[in-house]
Design an enzyme around this catalytic site. Structure first.
Site, mmCIF file in Angstrom:
data_model
loop_
_atom_site.group_PDB
_atom_site.id
_atom_site.type_symbol
_atom_site.label_atom_id
_atom_site.label_comp_id
_atom_site.label_asym_id
_atom_site.label_seq_id
_atom_site.Cartn_x
_atom_site.Cartn_y
_atom_site.Cartn_z
ATOM 1 N N VAL A 1 -1.694 -1.197 -3.984
ATOM 2 C CA VAL A 1 -2.804 -0.268 -3.845
ATOM 3 C C VAL A 1 -2.241 1.137 -3.736
ATOM 4 O O VAL A 1 -1.441 1.419 -2.841
ATOM 5 C CB VAL A 1 -3.657 -0.592 -2.600
ATOM 6 C CG1 VAL A 1 -4.809 0.402 -2.473
ATOM 7 C CG2 VAL A 1 -4.193 -2.006 -2.675
ATOM 8 N N VAL B 1 0.830 -1.205 0.000
ATOM 9 C CA VAL B 1 0.000 0.000 0.000
ATOM 10 C C VAL B 1 0.863 1.254 0.000
ATOM 11 O O VAL B 1 1.889 1.319 0.677
ATOM 12 C CB VAL B 1 -0.960 0.034 1.215
ATOM 13 C CG1 VAL B 1 -1.996 -1.059 1.113
ATOM 14 C CG2 VAL B 1 -0.212 -0.072 2.525
ATOM 15 N N ASP B 2 0.449 2.224 -0.790
ATOM 16 C CA ASP B 2 1.059 3.541 -0.748
ATOM 17 C C ASP B 2 0.550 4.253 0.504
ATOM 18 O O ASP B 2 -0.477 3.872 1.072
ATOM 19 C CB ASP B 2 0.665 4.314 -2.010
ATOM 20 C CG ASP B 2 1.229 5.714 -2.032
ATOM 21 O OD1 ASP B 2 2.421 5.868 -1.706
ATOM 22 O OD2 ASP B 2 0.491 6.647 -2.374
ATOM 23 N N LYS B 3 1.258 5.289 0.938
ATOM 24 C CA LYS B 3 0.834 6.018 2.141
ATOM 25 C C LYS B 3 -0.053 7.205 1.793
ATOM 26 O O LYS B 3 -1.211 7.262 2.205
ATOM 27 C CB LYS B 3 2.057 6.502 2.927
ATOM 28 C CG LYS B 3 1.689 7.306 4.192
ATOM 29 C CD LYS B 3 2.904 7.859 4.887
ATOM 30 C CE LYS B 3 3.481 9.061 4.154
ATOM 31 N NZ LYS B 3 2.613 10.272 4.283
#
Length: 532
Positions: free
Chosen positions: A525, A324-326
């Site tokens: 994501v 996941v990206d932040k």
């Protein structure tokens, strides 16, 4: 977003005609099954018009396949089935077959077109020209060579990957790195095509041709991914290559064996073979995959997820890890004031009022977060004058309310350039930084009045999503272009156990390969093109 998707679908004229046609032929099909039929002189031209009007492309491709003796074509089987239905007088059945087949093809095409639209919008926004210093004129990016010096003015989009040779500025790199705050850039720093120069004047030496830029590679990779077909789609295409000839062969045997070997009448067995062809037309099989894929893509898009094709929908079922990206994935991508730390006799309200009065003259995201915090607490701003922004460092201004008029606000190194700072302040800034927060120090007359810290605001549903994925046996790993301290702080808040920070898009691709080798299938994501 869901409303927008529905509007775009219902604005498609061909789709509307197909839905209307499905409704009409469905009514006549049910009436036919109930024993009521139109007279032949009405039914024949009516349903022939429907078939030709809706399925003319399918019929044309089927006839071309027949002319080339391509018996593996699914369109050929559709043409034979439609012709057989007309021969048998089952006009509604012919219309149902062709309309459902065409609807399935349209839904599949629409899903892929919509998946490409978001990326295409970014392509159209990227600069097509840039100012070359030696020519003092705008030139197409395709004609710019490696080594040319580009002039990038404030608010200009940077057109090519390169290195700053003169000037300094803040650059919004969110399209590439996903980092929410503009990044200070000085001589020797690299910049990327598709990023926005916020304030200063820059001269950039081109390091890569337009087709080799980081943004171009991301776009090419994503467009190529849309061409990948789902395994189910590939199976159906392979299946149809054998299914169509097999059905045609069986139909021929149904005529040949009884008539040639047993002397049966030709007419009844010809009708039986046509009935077989109509029944065997794989309409449900052909339409099931595109409709299933379209529904999945539509549902995901309505929830903010862009899926590039059916292949990736099937792959989700095998995922073991979600990377996941932040920024704007786990967080909102906008800074929010979290700490107001006054020193000496100053109060929280005084510190916010004074800082907001200065920062109201700035458009920097950190400045906006301070003014929004003061507004949210109904704190009236102090009036300031003689505002001066110091690019990449902070700002100076005179507060007309405070006894000590001359104020500074900005990063700790900027304050230390002007006067000495006590250990208490330095230690507090370090502590906030370890928590993943960005600190701004406010001082007046050589004395620090306080610290205001901000951080990217966490979405409340992020922790729940991570927990639910873990409950399904899927682990989450954070991959972000942001710095390690704020990344780790967000990871701790949502219980993500593995963090990889300060990554460019190509670094994320390498990380995905590493995770795939370690865990198996991995999903990524993210919120935009830098994660695509």
């Amino acid at each position: 977003m869901e409303t927008k998707i529905k509007q775009s679908l219902w604005a498609d004229r061909k789709f509307l005609w197909l839905v209307f046609s499905v409704a009409i032929v469905a009514i006549f099909e049910f009436l036919s099954l109930a024993g009521w039929q139109l007279p032949t002189r009405v039914a024949l031209p009516f349903f022939a018009t429907v078939v030709l009007g809706i399925g003319y492309r399918t019929i044309w491709h089927g006839l071309r396949a027949l002319a080339r003796l391509n018996f593996r074509s699914i369109q050929l089987l559709m043409v034979i089935a439609v012709g057989g239905a007309f021969y048998l007088g089952e006009y509604p059945e012919a219309a149902v077959v062709i309309v459902l087949f065409t609807l399935g093809e349209r839904l599949e095409a629409f899903g892929i077109e919509r998946s490409k639209s978001a990326l295409q919008a970014l392509v159209e926004r990227t600069p097509k020209t840039a100012t070359v210093k030696s020519l003092e004129a705008e030139v197409s990016v395709d004609q710019i060579k490696v080594g040319d010096i580009l002039v990038v003015k404030p608010s200009d989009m940077i057109a090519m990957d390169g290195e700053i040779v003169s000037g300094f500025s803040s650059v919004d790199e969110s399209t590439i790195t996903g980092e929410p705050l503009p990044k200070d850039k000085h001589e020797g720093d690299s910049v990327f095509a598709g990023t926005l120069n916020m304030h200063g004047y820059l001269e950039v030496r081109v390091k890569k041709a337009a087709k080799d830029s980081t943004l171009s590679k991301i776009i090419d990779t994503t467009f190529n991914a849309t061409k990948a077909k789902a395994d189910t789609q590939k199976f159906i295409e392979t299946f149809s290559k054998y299914y169509t000839p097999a059905i045609l062969f069986i139909a021929v045997l149904m005529i040949a064996v009884p008539t040639l070997m047993f002397g049966e009448s030709f007419e009844p067995w010809f009708r039986e073979s046509l009935t077989l062809l109509v029944i065997a037309c794989p309409c449900a099989l052909v339409i099931s995959t595109p409709i299933s894929i379209y529904s999945a893509i539509g549902n995901a898009s309505a929830r903010g997820a862009l899926i590039k094709g059916g292949k990736y929908i099937e792959a989700l079922g095998r995922v073991k890890v979600v990377a996941v990206d932040k920024t704007r994935t786990l967080t909102y991508g906008r800074p929010k004031v979290t700490d107001v730390v006054p020193f000496g006799e100053r109060t929280r309200e005084h510190l916010l009022a004074c800082a907001a009065g200065i920062e109201i003259y700035s458009e920097h995201p950190l400045a906006v977060s301070i003014t929004e915090a003061a507004k949210g607490e109904n704190i009236p701003f102090h009036r300031a004058e003689n505002f001066l922004a110091v690019l990449g460092k902070g700002a100076k201004a005179d507060c007309v309310v405070c006894y000590d008029r001359a104020h500074l606000i900005g990063k700790l190194p900027f304050i230390r350039e002007e006067h000495a700072v006590g250990e208490e302040v330095i230690n507090r800034v370090d502590a906030l930084q370890r928590e993943g927060k960005t600190s701004m120090v406010i001082s007046a007359d050589g004395q620090v009045e306080g610290i205001i810290a901000v951080t990217d605001e966490l979405k409340p549903e992020s922790k729940v999503a991570v927990a639910e994925l873990r409950g399904l046996g899927v682990e989450c790993v954070m991959l972000t272009g942001d710095h390690h301290a704020p990344a780790q702080a967000i990871a701790d808040a949502v219980d993500i156990r593995e963090v990889r920070a300060e990554l460019l898009p190509e670094d994320k691709a390498t990380a995905i390969r590493d995770l795939t080798a370690k865990y198996g299938p991995v999903a990524m994501v993210g919120d935009g093109v830098n994660d695509a």
